[in-house]
Design an enzyme around this catalytic site. Sequence first.
Site, mmCIF file in Angstrom:
data_model
loop_
_atom_site.group_PDB
_atom_site.id
_atom_site.type_symbol
_atom_site.label_atom_id
_atom_site.label_comp_id
_atom_site.label_asym_id
_atom_site.label_seq_id
_atom_site.Cartn_x
_atom_site.Cartn_y
_atom_site.Cartn_z
ATOM 1 N N VAL A 197 0.837 -1.197 0.000
ATOM 2 C CA VAL A 197 0.000 0.000 0.000
ATOM 3 C C VAL A 197 0.877 1.254 0.000
ATOM 4 C CG1 VAL A 197 -1.687 1.300 1.339
ATOM 5 C CG2 VAL A 197 -1.878 -1.180 1.170
ATOM 6 N N CYS A 216 -5.164 -9.915 2.704
ATOM 7 C CA CYS A 216 -6.305 -9.120 3.183
ATOM 8 C C CYS A 216 -7.549 -9.925 3.528
ATOM 9 C CB CYS A 216 -6.652 -8.065 2.147
ATOM 10 S SG CYS A 216 -5.410 -6.773 2.063
HETATM 11 C C1 UDX Z 1 -8.252 -7.701 -1.804
HETATM 12 C C2 UDX Z 1 -9.364 -6.719 -2.220
HETATM 13 O O1 UDX Z 1 -9.839 -7.085 -3.526
HETATM 14 C C3 UDX Z 1 -8.845 -5.289 -2.220
HETATM 15 O O2 UDX Z 1 -9.895 -4.391 -2.514
HETATM 16 C C4 UDX Z 1 -8.259 -4.981 -0.837
HETATM 17 O O3 UDX Z 1 -7.721 -3.683 -0.777
HETATM 18 C C5 UDX Z 1 -7.191 -5.990 -0.482
HETATM 19 O O4 UDX Z 1 -7.735 -7.318 -0.545
HETATM 20 P P1 UDX Z 1 -6.119 -8.795 -2.985
HETATM 21 O O5 UDX Z 1 -5.867 -9.480 -1.683
HETATM 22 O O6 UDX Z 1 -4.985 -8.158 -3.682
HETATM 23 O O7 UDX Z 1 -7.243 -7.663 -2.806
HETATM 24 O O8 UDX Z 1 -6.732 -9.899 -3.972
HETATM 25 P P2 UDX Z 1 -8.111 -10.162 -4.719
HETATM 26 O O9 UDX Z 1 -7.976 -9.832 -6.135
HETATM 27 O O10 UDX Z 1 -9.253 -9.585 -3.976
HETATM 28 O O11 UDX Z 1 -8.160 -11.758 -4.597
HETATM 29 C C6 UDX Z 1 -8.200 -12.390 -3.335
HETATM 30 C C7 UDX Z 1 -8.261 -13.884 -3.468
HETATM 31 O O12 UDX Z 1 -9.522 -14.298 -3.963
HETATM 32 C C8 UDX Z 1 -7.220 -14.488 -4.412
HETATM 33 O O13 UDX Z 1 -6.670 -15.638 -3.802
HETATM 34 C C9 UDX Z 1 -8.006 -14.847 -5.653
HETATM 35 O O14 UDX Z 1 -7.457 -15.928 -6.339
HETATM 36 C C10 UDX Z 1 -9.351 -15.202 -5.044
HETATM 37 N N1 UDX Z 1 -10.502 -15.038 -5.955
HETATM 38 C C11 UDX Z 1 -10.810 -13.804 -6.447
HETATM 39 C C12 UDX Z 1 -11.294 -16.132 -6.272
HETATM 40 O O15 UDX Z 1 -11.039 -17.252 -5.838
HETATM 41 N N2 UDX Z 1 -12.396 -15.938 -7.089
HETATM 42 C C13 UDX Z 1 -12.734 -14.722 -7.574
HETATM 43 O O16 UDX Z 1 -13.742 -14.629 -8.295
HETATM 44 C C14 UDX Z 1 -11.916 -13.618 -7.253
#
Ligand code: UDX
Length: 452
Positions: A11, A281
């Site tokens: 961040v 997160c």
């Molecule tokens: C997340 C939030 O999206 C973001 O807004 C916040 O600030 C931080 O946390 P991030 O942790 O970078 O972001 O990843 P994100 O893209 O949200 O994916 C999180 C997890 O969910 C990943 O492991 C991804 O593979 C999984 N995922 C995502 C799924 O399994 N299915 C989906 O449809 C979307």
Amino acid sequence: MRITIIGIGYVGLATAVALAYLGHNVVGVEKDPYKLKLLREGKSPIHEPGIEELLEQSKEKLDFTDDIAGAVADADLILIAVGTPPKMNGEADIHYVEEAVRQAAMGMVSGSTYVIVIKSTVPIGTGRRVMHVVRKTLAKRGVEANVHVASNPEFLREGMALRDTLYPDRIIVGAETPKAVEALLRLYRPILEQTFIPPPFLPRPEGYSLPPLVTTDPTSAELIKYAANAFLALKISFINEIAGLCEKVGADVKEVARGIGLDPRIGPHFLQAGLGWGGSCLPKDTAALLAVAAEYGYTMPIVEAARVVNTRQRHLIVEKLQGELKILRGRIIGILGLAFKPETDDVRESPALDLVRILTERGAHVKVHDPIAIPKAKVALGELPVDYADDPYTLAEGCDALILATEWETYRHLNLAVISRRMNTPVLVDGRNFFNAEQVRRAGFIYLGVGR
Ligand code: UDX
């Protein structure tokens, strides 16, 4: 404006380079000597698309130091972006936030006005706690400065951090004084009005409309962050739960997700079934939300269930594999992808690492590949007896099955026929429903997706 950012993690760094690019004078404070050295050389300590290019472009406006007090004295805004690791009970630990703020107060001078902006994800009520720490430190020093505190949660996604910073969906500001709101309005004006020229490698997304600035009280701002991440987590867990039922009744979860996602009240995003969510997160923030609720004697069964479904999902994938191979002990299993999602080398709470642990526990021998996350995975997996392959073809050699755990775009171009021939038994468990099932089968594989 003169901005000091304390904590140059994902961040902090994304915010620092973006704000410098917009024309602000930014000082980033980083305590880790190795990271600081890299940053001073214009190198990024994290893998994030575009970050080194923007570091280079903004270098005139960007400085890095390890001296908080020195960086604070003439700052207009002090952004706190240090880590808030989970405590044993899941609650976010604000120890680093408090220490950063205390040190910042050590650098404040009498007669000046400071706005402290909390970007770290913190428990409800942290704003008040921060103000208390500042007041106490200033009183001890006999300094009379005018201090305001605001909560400004961020929603950036790893792998898209710069895009989410320059082109956000919304900007949330939780503050009790107009002075704090005004300062953040000035800070974000180029983003709110989109008056900057986009970096060539980060064009403004087509159809992008100006982001609203939501001003609210600090407690609501703090809760918005938790509620947003919890909702995303439960959306994914929901589709994974539906995927399990799809398998029982013979439906295709991709079709179901498409069908429900077209309803604007539901929306198409975050409905990809697979191994579930990981990262720094979603796991941490859902745990922290439950911890906050527990403090107030309140239960949140929906958030709890989202976590249970997410853990179960990894086991279901292993059971799916076991259903095919029958016996896992003594088998050689290759895992494609270790990062918690593509475009990052972050392996925190990565479902792929859990797969490695579960399979090893069940007596399988695990080989792994990832385009960039291997160094971090090695640290996370420690002594676990795992083979690290240089490329997917070497990985496949002698394997009884492969599991696709991270949907890296480079895996789309693999010659699957060559891979299947190198394996002992050509079984592919597609943990992200990434491949075209028919193509995979044509390449000689037994293909197992999730909810299809
Ligand atoms: C997340 C939030 O999206 C973001 O807004 C916040 O600030 C931080 O946390 P991030 O942790 O970078 O972001 O990843 P994100 O893209 O949200 O994916 C999180 C997890 O969910 C990943 O492991 C991804 O593979 C999984 N995922 C995502 C799924 O399994 N299915 C989906 O449809 C979307």
